[in-house]
Structures are given as structure tokens and as C-alpha cells.
Scaffold this motif. Structure first.
Motif, short mmCIF file in Angstrom:
data_model
loop_
_atom_site.label_atom_id
_atom_site.label_comp_id
_atom_site.label_asym_id
_atom_site.label_seq_id
_atom_site.Cartn_x
_atom_site.Cartn_y
_atom_site.Cartn_z
N LEU A 262 -34.24 -9.32 6.40
CA LEU A 262 -32.82 -8.96 6.23
C LEU A 262 -32.33 -9.28 4.89
N ALA A 263 -32.73 -10.15 4.43
CA ALA A 263 -32.11 -10.45 3.06
C ALA A 263 -32.50 -9.47 1.90
N SER A 264 -33.99 -9.04 2.16
CA SER A 264 -34.42 -7.91 1.27
C SER A 264 -33.70 -6.66 1.56
N LEU A 265 -33.22 -6.27 2.79
CA LEU A 265 -32.53 -5.21 2.81
C LEU A 265 -31.38 -5.14 2.46
N THR A 266 -30.75 -6.04 2.68
CA THR A 266 -29.20 -6.38 2.08
C THR A 266 -29.42 -6.26 0.66
N LEU A 267 -30.01 -6.63 -0.06
CA LEU A 267 -30.29 -6.63 -1.50
C LEU A 267 -30.50 -5.51 -2.08
N MET A 268 -31.57 -4.65 -1.32
CA MET A 268 -31.82 -3.27 -1.87
C MET A 268 -30.87 -2.16 -1.32
N THR A 269 -29.74 -2.41 -0.40
CA THR A 269 -29.09 -1.33 -0.22
C THR A 269 -27.52 -1.99 -0.80
N SER A 270 -27.51 -2.89 -1.56
CA SER A 270 -26.32 -3.35 -1.93
C SER A 270 -25.57 -2.95 -3.49
N GLY A 271 -26.39 -1.85 -4.01
CA GLY A 271 -25.91 -1.28 -5.23
C GLY A 271 -24.36 -0.83 -5.32
N GLY A 272 -24.06 -0.12 -4.24
CA GLY A 272 -22.68 0.14 -4.09
C GLY A 272 -21.59 -0.75 -4.36
N TRP A 273 -21.81 -1.81 -3.71
CA TRP A 273 -20.80 -3.07 -4.15
C TRP A 273 -21.17 -4.12 -5.03
N LEU A 274 -22.19 -3.94 -5.43
CA LEU A 274 -22.56 -4.94 -6.75
C LEU A 274 -22.16 -4.21 -8.01
N LYS A 275 -22.00 -2.95 -8.06
CA LYS A 275 -21.55 -2.24 -9.34
C LYS A 275 -20.10 -2.61 -9.56
N GLU A 276 -19.30 -2.79 -8.59
CA GLU A 276 -17.87 -2.85 -8.85
C GLU A 276 -17.59 -4.21 -9.60
N PRO A 277 -16.59 -3.97 -10.30
CA PRO A 277 -16.31 -4.92 -11.34
C PRO A 277 -16.01 -6.39 -10.47
N ARG A 278 -16.22 -7.47 -11.16
CA ARG A 278 -16.11 -8.82 -10.80
C ARG A 278 -14.92 -9.52 -11.40
N SER A 279 -14.66 -8.93 -12.81
CA SER A 279 -13.92 -9.48 -13.60
C SER A 279 -13.28 -8.54 -14.61
N GLN B 291 -30.10 -5.02 -10.89
CA GLN B 291 -31.35 -4.70 -11.18
C GLN B 291 -32.49 -4.54 -10.06
N PHE B 292 -32.06 -5.29 -8.88
CA PHE B 292 -32.91 -5.44 -7.78
C PHE B 292 -32.52 -4.34 -6.69
N SER B 293 -31.27 -3.68 -6.82
CA SER B 293 -31.04 -2.59 -5.84
C SER B 293 -31.04 -1.10 -6.59
N VAL B 294 -31.58 -1.18 -7.51
CA VAL B 294 -31.28 0.19 -8.27
C VAL B 294 -32.94 0.34 -9.01
N GLY B 295 -33.35 1.60 -8.91
CA GLY B 295 -34.59 1.71 -9.67
C GLY B 295 -34.63 1.54 -11.38
N LYS B 296 -35.78 1.19 -11.76
CA LYS B 296 -35.79 0.82 -13.10
C LYS B 296 -35.41 2.19 -13.91
N ASP B 297 -36.11 3.56 -13.55
CA ASP B 297 -35.66 4.54 -14.09
C ASP B 297 -34.32 4.94 -14.26
N THR B 298 -33.58 4.50 -13.23
CA THR B 298 -32.06 4.86 -13.32
C THR B 298 -31.39 3.82 -14.36
N LEU B 299 -31.65 2.66 -14.37
CA LEU B 299 -31.33 1.84 -15.41
C LEU B 299 -31.66 2.10 -16.69
N SER B 300 -32.90 2.55 -16.98
CA SER B 300 -33.24 3.17 -18.32
C SER B 300 -32.34 4.40 -18.66
#
Length: 120
Positions: free
Chosen positions: A15-32, A75-84
Motif C-alpha cells: 500500500l505504501a509503494s502504490l501510494t508513492l508511485m501514484t502520488s506524482g500529481g499532488w507531489l508536484k504541487e507547490p508546498r512553499s 523522483q520515485f513517482s515519475v520515470g527517470k526519463d521524464t525527469l531527464s
């Protein structure tokens, strides 16, 4: 007790792995106010259209710093190719701003928007 742990530990990990892998949408939002990436690229677009190159350069520097912060979160929810690819787009955007080439800058900005949508 042992039988319960044999089920709970793997289930929690999955469950923790699935949450992390699908969390790109809300992790990319600004925190500050230091990681408002999308807003800064939109600001660059406005400055380029007005041909205000100094302000576009300043905003691009902020964008690179913000991308570094956001990258650490996604970095853990998005592919390395996309980041590159996003890194390459930001670098090409910087070159286009330095050359004061509005067309090339806008092409890279819209490429960034496409990658931003892919992030989640």
C-alpha cells in the motif's frame, strides 16, 4: 500474532509503494513560495511575449531552483526519463532566453507544459 504480522507487513509495504508511485500529481504541487514551478514558467511566458528578457532570465533562475526542489519530491513517482526530459527542456529554454529568441523559448515552454501534464 505471527500470522497477523505475515499479512500486515507485506500489505502495508504494498500500500505504501502504490501510494508513492501514484502520488506524482499532488507531489508536484507547490508546498512553499520557493517551488511554484508552473507559475514561474507561466511568468516566463508572459515576459518573453513582452520581450522583457532580463525578467525572463531572473524567473528562469527561480524555475531551475524550484525544479530541483520538486524533483526531490517526485523522483520515485515519475520515470527517470521524464525527469531527464524536463531537465533538457529547462536547459534549452535557458539557451533560448539567453539568445533572446522568443519563438524557441515559447516552443520549450509549451514542451514543459506537456511534461507537466504527464507528471500526474
Amino acid at each position: 500474532m505471527r500470522k497477523i504480522l505475515l499479512y500486515i507487513v507485506p500489505l502495508t509495504f504494498i500500500l505504501a509503494s502504490l501510494t508513492l508511485m501514484t502520488s506524482g500529481g499532488w507531489l508536484k504541487e507547490p508546498r512553499s513560495d520557493q517551488d511554484e514551478l508552473l507559475q514561474s514558467v507561466q511568468s516566463i511566458e508572459e515576459h518573453v511575449q513582452r520581450e522583457n528578457w532580463q525578467e525572463a532570465k531572473r524567473k528562469h533562475a527561480y524555475t531551475k531552483r524550484a525544479w530541483t526542489i520538486v524533483t526531490k519530491r517526485i523522483q520515485f513517482s515519475v520515470g527517470k526519463d521524464t525527469l531527464s526530459e524536463v531537465n533538457q527542456v529547462l536547459s534549452r529554454m535557458e539557451g533560448a532566453i539567453e539568445a533572446e529568441d522568443a519563438n524557441a523559448t515559447l516552443i520549450e515552454i509549451y514542451s514543459f507544459y506537456e511534461f507537466w501534464q504527464e507528471l500526474g
